[in-house]
Structure formats: structure tokens, C-alpha cells
Scaffold this active site. Structure first.
Site, short mmCIF file in Angstrom:
data_model
loop_
_atom_site.label_atom_id
_atom_site.label_comp_id
_atom_site.label_asym_id
_atom_site.label_seq_id
_atom_site.Cartn_x
_atom_site.Cartn_y
_atom_site.Cartn_z
N ILE A 88 0.89 -1.17 0.00
CA ILE A 88 0.00 0.00 0.00
C ILE A 88 0.93 1.21 0.00
CG2 ILE A 88 -1.83 1.25 1.21
CD1 ILE A 88 -2.59 -1.47 2.52
N HIS A 89 1.00 1.88 -1.14
CA HIS A 89 1.93 3.00 -1.35
C HIS A 89 1.09 4.28 -1.46
CE1 HIS A 89 4.62 5.70 -3.53
NE2 HIS A 89 5.62 4.91 -3.17
N VAL A 90 1.11 5.11 -0.42
CA VAL A 90 0.27 6.31 -0.37
C VAL A 90 0.92 7.46 -1.12
CG1 VAL A 90 -0.88 7.98 1.13
CG2 VAL A 90 -0.71 5.59 1.84
N GLY A 91 0.25 7.90 -2.17
CA GLY A 91 0.70 9.06 -2.94
C GLY A 91 1.73 8.72 -4.00
N ALA A 136 -1.34 3.45 -4.53
CA ALA A 136 -1.18 2.19 -5.26
C ALA A 136 -1.38 1.03 -4.30
CB ALA A 136 0.19 2.13 -5.90
#
Length: 166
Positions: A88-91, A136
Site C-alpha cells: 500500500i503506497h500512499v501518494g 497504489a
């Protein structure tokens, strides 16, 4: 633990199927190709989707273990009992924020339950820094699950199913 809590946990466990991945946040689910970063949109890290968050909160998308929290706090990797490894890749490009605006709520090696809060982040700080908040959600070992990969697009609330892998 109260009887009511045990009952709710039992119902939630019965709803889950092997391979289900639930929305880790409230927002709009988009296809991988719609993510504004070629590393994600071209599937270089695996299959998955993106989400445009409406709140700065991330929740565990399944029961599992925290495998990695990046030093810059913008990404968390989890693994469930079926072996699905999820990033979980924020931004987009938020690694350049060096952790500003991100607060992990868990530690590496910690077991998490589906729906448990695992991170908070500041949408306004990300946007003020000039970055997109698109998150993502990538199955980094998707080559191990070649059969079916179902994506549910559109507006979703946390804990609503967004992917099924078999």
C-alpha cells in the site's frame, strides 16, 4: 472480549473468502493503468489497483502480518496466510516528503486484523507539497496467482471488497 464483539468477529470472518482484498481506505478505486506513475501503471511491481482517498486513513485490507514499513513512512507491505503480499503506497512521489504527514500505527512483524487502522496521512500536506494522493495497492507477488484477478472499480468504502485473487 464481549459476546457481542465475538459475534461480530465471527460474522466478519465468515464474509471473507480466500483471496479477498478489501479497500484499505475510503475513496475511488481506479485501474492500475490510471495511476500517474509508470512503475505502478505498467505493472512493474505487480497487479493491483489505485485508490484516490477521501480520508487520510489506511486500514488492513485482510488479516495478516506487517512485513515492511518504509523509512519514509509512506508505504506499508503486508502478507496474509494465503501468501498474498500487498504493498500500500500512499501518494505519487511521496517518498520525497521524508515521512512528513505520515504516521504508521503498527510496527514491522505485527499481526493485524482486517479493518484495523494501520496508518494515517495528511491529504492536505501531500497536496501542498505538490504530489498526488493516489494510492497504489499492488500484489507484489501476483505471478504466484495467475488464474483470476478480479477488480471492482468505482467509489468504495473501507472494508468493501476491491479485489479477489485465486
Amino acid at each position: 472480549m464481549s459476546i457481542f464483539k465475538k459475534f461480530i468477529d465471527k460474522i466478519q470472518d465468515e464474509k471473507k473468502e480466500n483471496g479477498d482484498i478489501f479497500a484499505p481506505m475510503d475513496g475511488m478505486v481506479i485501474s492500475l493503468k490510471e495511476i500517474e506513475d509508470g512503475v505502478f501503471s505498467e505493472g512493474m511491481l505487480g497487479k493491483g489497483c489505485g485508490m484516490k482517498p477521501s480520508l487520510g486513513e489506511v486500514y488492513a485490507p485482510f488479516d495478516g502480518e506487517v512485513m515492511l514499513i518504509t523509512p519514509t513512512k509512506h508505504a506499508i507491505a503486508l502478507k496474509n496466510k494465503e501468501g498474498i503480499e500487498l504493498l500500500i503506497h500512499v501518494g505519487i512521489d511521496t517518498v520525497k516528503m521524508n515521512g512528513k504527514g505520515f504516521q504508521p500505527l503498527v510496527k514491522e512483524g505485527e499481526r493485524v486484523r482486517c479493518g484495523q487502522p494501520i496508518m494515517t496521512f495528511s491529504i492536505s500536506e501531500i497536496e501542498e507539497a505538490g504530489y498526488a494522493t493516489t494510492t497504489a495497492i499492488i500484489v507484489t507477488n501476483s505471478e504466484k496467482f495467475p488464474n483470476e484477478f478480479v477488480l471492482i472499480k468505482g467509489k468504495r468504502k473501507r472494508q468493501e471488497n476491491i479485489m479477489h485473487i485465486s
